[in-house]
Design a protein around this motif. Structure first.
Motif, PDB file in Angstrom:
ATOM      1  N   LEU A  75       0.834  -1.202   0.000  1.00 39.34           N
ATOM      2  CA  LEU A  75       0.000   0.000   0.000  1.00 39.34           C
ATOM      3  C   LEU A  75       0.870   1.255   0.000  1.00 39.34           C
ATOM      4  N   ARG A  76       1.945   1.238   0.762  1.00 42.14           N
ATOM      5  CA  ARG A  76       2.854   2.386   0.791  1.00 42.14           C
ATOM      6  C   ARG A  76       3.484   2.614  -0.581  1.00 42.14           C
ATOM      7  N   LEU A  77       3.907   1.547  -1.230  1.00 42.15           N
ATOM      8  CA  LEU A  77       4.512   1.666  -2.557  1.00 42.15           C
ATOM      9  C   LEU A  77       3.498   2.163  -3.587  1.00 42.15           C
ATOM     10  N   THR A  78       2.262   1.747  -3.432  1.00 40.83           N
ATOM     11  CA  THR A  78       1.214   2.232  -4.336  1.00 40.83           C
ATOM     12  C   THR A  78       1.040   3.739  -4.214  1.00 40.83           C
ATOM     13  N   ARG A  79       0.906   4.226  -2.996  1.00 40.66           N
ATOM     14  CA  ARG A  79       0.688   5.658  -2.788  1.00 40.66           C
ATOM     15  C   ARG A  79       1.891   6.478  -3.233  1.00 40.66           C
TER      16      ARG A  79
END
Length: 210
Positions: A75-79
């Protein structure tokens, strides 16, 4: 389904997939995205590092999207893919299909390489939960591996399951019959496309009307 252990592999996930499958994984995810209307409300489950979200917003920048991912690192990499405001229409949720907002109804669901994480009984329950969050005549875009008798594909699939069970603790030990389960739920196959010498398949389904 719990995928928190995918945090361990998140930084290397895309590179690993590209090493084995080239651009095929991305081609399969993107193939049916043009079917999504500009005004649709979209649910993406298990989107990984967010490549499919970035591709979708590039194509349909005004969509309303709910992005549900069980790995906090994914999720962090997506954002991190987006500059401030570029993903303004996206609601990010850290969780699984159990975290889908109870009052939400979606025109489109995207599950790319999501079904293969479940044992058959778990996948049946997951499909039921997701189905309840869809509008009548909704669109469900699914991409995943398929079973066949080709030896190298069977060996590769076996190896992947052993690797991800060891590193990420996934429940499944073999590929569930996801197409059969989708049909049993009443989903109507609209279009399909094979990739990677028929080892990967993308299908667009329609939910039954009201």
């Amino acid at each position: 389904m719990s995928a928190r252990n995918f945090d361990r592999i998140a930084p290397l996930y895309d590179a690993l997939a590209r090493r084995i499958y080239g651009e095929t994984i991305r081609e399969a995810q993107a193939f049916f995205l043009p079917l999504i209307s500009p005004s649709a409300k979209v649910l993406i489950l298990g989107g990984g590092t967010g490549w499919v979200l970035a591709e979708l917003l590039k194509m349909r920048p005004d969509l309303t999207v709910c992005y549900v991912e069980a790995s906090s690192e994914m999720l962090r990499l997506t954002r991190a893919r987006f500059q401030r405001g570029e993903d303004g229409g996206v609601l990010y949720i850290h969780g699984t299909e159990d975290a889908i907002p109870a009052d939400a109804k979606f025109d489109v669901v995207i599950t790319a390489f999501y079904f293969d994480l479940f044992p058959p009984d778990g996948l049946r329950v997951a499909i039921e939960k997701i189905h309840r969050a869809m509008q009548p005549e909704g669109l469900w875009l699914a991409s995943d591996f398929v079973r066949n008798r080709v030896l190298w594909q069977r060996v590769l699939l076996w190896s992947m399951y052993r690797f991800f069970r060891w590193l990420c603790g996934i429940e499944a030990g073999s590929l569930p019959p996801w197409e059969t389960l989708m049909t049993a739920m009443g989903m109507k196959k609209d279009q399909e496309q094979y990739f990677f010498r028929r080892f990967i398949k993308s299908i667009s389904y329609r939910t039954p009307g009201s």
